[in-house]
Design a protein around this motif. Structure first.
Motif, PDB file in Angstrom:
ATOM      1  N   VAL A 203       0.945  -0.890  -0.278  1.00  0.00           N
ATOM      2  CA  VAL A 203       0.173  -0.067  -0.229  1.00  0.00           C
ATOM      3  C   VAL A 203       0.772   1.125  -0.040  1.00  0.00           C
ATOM      4  CG1 VAL A 203      -1.900   1.395   0.629  1.00  0.00           C
ATOM      5  CG2 VAL A 203      -2.020  -1.156   1.210  1.00  0.00           C
ATOM      6  N   ILE A 204       2.156   1.376   0.927  1.00  0.00           N
ATOM      7  CA  ILE A 204       2.339   2.441   1.126  1.00  0.00           C
ATOM      8  C   ILE A 204       3.674   2.446  -0.472  1.00  0.00           C
ATOM      9  CG2 ILE A 204       5.055   3.290   2.090  1.00  0.00           C
ATOM     10  CD1 ILE A 204       4.360   1.925   4.351  1.00  0.00           C
ATOM     11  N   CYS A 205       4.003   1.584  -0.929  1.00  0.00           N
ATOM     12  CA  CYS A 205       4.818   1.576  -1.915  1.00  0.00           C
ATOM     13  C   CYS A 205       3.474   2.725  -3.357  1.00  0.00           C
ATOM     14  CB  CYS A 205       5.497   1.336  -2.802  1.00  0.00           C
ATOM     15  SG  CYS A 205       7.394   0.162  -1.536  1.00  0.00           S
ATOM     16  N   SER A 206       2.612   1.636  -3.079  1.00  0.00           N
ATOM     17  CA  SER A 206       2.257   2.470  -4.586  1.00  0.00           C
ATOM     18  C   SER A 206       1.362   3.757  -3.917  1.00  0.00           C
ATOM     19  CB  SER A 206       0.582   1.359  -4.062  1.00  0.00           C
ATOM     20  OG  SER A 206       1.166  -0.003  -4.622  1.00  0.00           O
ATOM     21  N   LEU A 207       0.661   3.992  -3.366  1.00  0.00           N
ATOM     22  CA  LEU A 207       0.934   5.487  -3.026  1.00  0.00           C
ATOM     23  C   LEU A 207       2.340   6.667  -3.287  1.00  0.00           C
ATOM     24  CD1 LEU A 207      -0.385   6.019   1.025  1.00  0.00           C
ATOM     25  CD2 LEU A 207      -1.781   6.585  -1.520  1.00  0.00           C
ATOM     26  N   VAL A 208       3.218   5.959  -2.706  1.00  0.00           N
ATOM     27  CA  VAL A 208       4.227   7.285  -3.301  1.00  0.00           C
ATOM     28  C   VAL A 208       4.156   6.275  -4.564  1.00  0.00           C
ATOM     29  CG1 VAL A 208       6.442   6.935  -3.268  1.00  0.00           C
ATOM     30  CG2 VAL A 208       4.789   6.265  -1.394  1.00  0.00           C
ATOM     31  N   ALA A 209       4.146   5.665  -5.394  1.00  0.00           N
ATOM     32  CA  ALA A 209       4.611   6.447  -7.147  1.00  0.00           C
ATOM     33  C   ALA A 209       3.673   6.640  -7.321  1.00  0.00           C
ATOM     34  CB  ALA A 209       4.779   4.254  -7.064  1.00  0.00           C
ATOM     35  N   SER A 210       2.240   6.322  -6.867  1.00  0.00           N
ATOM     36  CA  SER A 210       0.819   7.445  -7.142  1.00  0.00           C
ATOM     37  C   SER A 210       1.176   8.578  -7.102  1.00  0.00           C
ATOM     38  CB  SER A 210      -0.709   6.562  -7.535  1.00  0.00           C
ATOM     39  OG  SER A 210      -0.762   6.793  -5.839  1.00  0.00           O
ATOM     40  N   GLU A 211       0.750   8.984  -6.144  1.00  0.00           N
ATOM     41  CA  GLU A 211       0.714  10.301  -5.124  1.00  0.00           C
ATOM     42  C   GLU A 211       2.194  11.101  -5.738  1.00  0.00           C
ATOM     43  OE1 GLU A 211      -2.185  11.338  -5.406  1.00  0.00           O
ATOM     44  OE2 GLU A 211      -3.012   9.359  -5.588  1.00  0.00           O
TER      45      GLU A 211
END
Length: 443
Positions: A203-211
């Motif tokens: 979840v954390i890495c997905s948030l960083v990558a997308s935002e």
């Protein structure tokens, strides 16, 4: 011609090679996964046998326990990053820990000897022109190999070769030995994450990558249970650049996919720049081997603030152990006990804060459940515990990301920061954090 024939005038046994070390000498040892274990074993045996006294060992992140009582106190170890091999010894006072946060090109940091009596380092066999490679990690080997009084090399036939400044010539080497396979427990330890930690990381890495990561950004990815996975989540981006300390998993595939191109990098355009490579599978190492896209340089170059701050749109993504409600980050200690080290985290986070279009990002799971207690604890805390080191001051933390969201701190008041960080804490911990935020910060 076999490399042994080319080097036969320098080739000897490890036991003979370490006889170059005398009592009272300073011995520098190549760091972390580049630890020359065959030479370390041979030198340790001299200590065990009572042949040495007062030998200072400069080993920045050792995968070797120089503080083992079996050495009869022969070695005085200095390190700037703790590994499981020495963590307990350091916190009992048996190791000299040096908190290093300043790195300069072609130098070793203050507290370590630039001109040691002996430097021990693993290398590849020499090529036809007599050049050996430092393999998958340059670290501090460049300046030490140029300045040490004596150099002992442990030859690793499996070492890759890279571009950059990843080489030493036979003429610089005094003696060489053949490496033997490492004993069990000597290799770099692999992190074992729980299912909860794996889910939080995704979840954390997905948030960083997308935002937080944009097309064309230059990325630094720190070593850590969450941050190391970041490269696996960037496949949807375009024209990313890489300037980092340790090359983590996923970057090789991003290069092959055309996601990482370095097209917009101001320094080393079209190149992936690092000082070392994480424990990657052999197929990824094979892709890096003699690939001109990948360049390895001295630690002091990749982590030199004066150099890194020239990069535009530089995004530093690093692991935190704890974050307090004002944004202070520790990535190196738990209470007064040192856990790891500073490494390049402070430098990269400061550089990203200064970078035009840059961002400094701290990532961590919102909570953990220590096996010692079985009780959930928050990793976002009202204040850092007494004695806890501040790895990144709150003035250089732009974003904190947990599996519950992103807290933007840049330009925010203490009260606003506290409220933003409470909002991304574990839900079970929020009521108490809200109470402390009101009590301490009037948030």
């Amino acid at each position: 011609m076999d490399w042994r024939d080319l080097c036969k005038h320098k080739l000897t046994t490890a036991e003979e090679a370490v006889k170059l070390v005398r009592s009272g000498d300073t011995v520098s040892v190549a760091t972390y996964a580049s630890t020359p274990l065959t030479l370390c074993d041979a030198l340790f045996e001299r200590g065990r046998a009572g042949e040495l006294t007062g030998v200072r060992v400069d080993h920045p992140a050792p995968l070797y326990n120089w503080a083992d009582p079996a050495a009869n106190g022969a070695f005085d170890l200095r390190a700037c990053y703790l590994t499981p091999q020495i963590r307990e010894a350091c916190n009992s006072g048996a190791v000299g820990y040096i908190p290093v946060g300043i790195w300069k090109s072609y130098e070793v940091p203050a507290g370590f000897e630039l001109e040691p009596d002996v430097f021990m380092v693993p290398v590849s066999p020499p090529d036809a022109k007599g050049y050996c490679s430092f393999g998958s990690g340059v670290w501090m080997s460049g300046p030490l190999s140029r300045n040490a009084k004596k150099i002992i090399c442990e030859v690793r036939e499996d070492f890759i070769r890279t571009y950059g400044e990843n080489y030493i010539h036979l003429d610089q080497i005094d003696v060489m030995v053949e490496a033997t396979p490492p004993a069990a427990g000597q290799a770099a330890p692999a992190a074992l994450n729980s299912e909860e930690e794996v889910a939080a990381t995704e979840v954390i890495c997905s948030l960083v990558a997308s935002e937080l990561v944009n097309d064309g950004d230059t990325i630094q990815i720190g070593v850590g249970t969450v941050s190391s996975a970041m490269g696996l989540f960037l496949a949807g981006k375009r024209d990313l650049g890489i300037h980092t300390e340790v090359l983590t998993g996923g970057i090789v595939d991003l290069v092959k996919q055309g996601v990482v191109t370095g097209r917009y990098k101001k320094l080393h355009p079209y190149k992936v720049v690092a000082t070392g490579v994480a424990a990657l599978p052999q197929e990824e190492l094979n892709e890096i081997h003699e690939n001109p896209v990948f360049e390895l340089y001295d630690f002091g170059y990749t982590d030199d603030l004066r150099i890194v701050s020239q990069l535009e749109n530089f995004v530093a993504i690093n692991n935190a152990l704890l974050v307090d409600l004002t944004g202070q980050v520790t990535a190196e200690s738990l209470d007064h006990r040192t856990y790891s080290g500073v490494g390049g985290q402070s430098v990269f986070m400061i550089a990203a804060s200064y970078s035009n279009g840059g961002k400094s990002v701290s990532v961590l799971p919102s909570s953990s459940v220590p096996s010692s207690t079985g009780q959930r604890v928050s990793r976002i805390v009202p204040v850092l515990p007494t004695g806890c080191s501040v790895t990144v001051p709150r003035t250089f933390v732009d974003y904190v990301v947990t599996e519950y969201g992103i807290a933007e701190l840049r330009g925010k008041s203490i009260q606003e920061r506290a409220r933003a960080l409470v909002a991304i804490a574990h839900p079970e911990m929020r009521p108490e954090l809200e109470r402390k935020a009101a009590e301490l910060y009037h948030a």
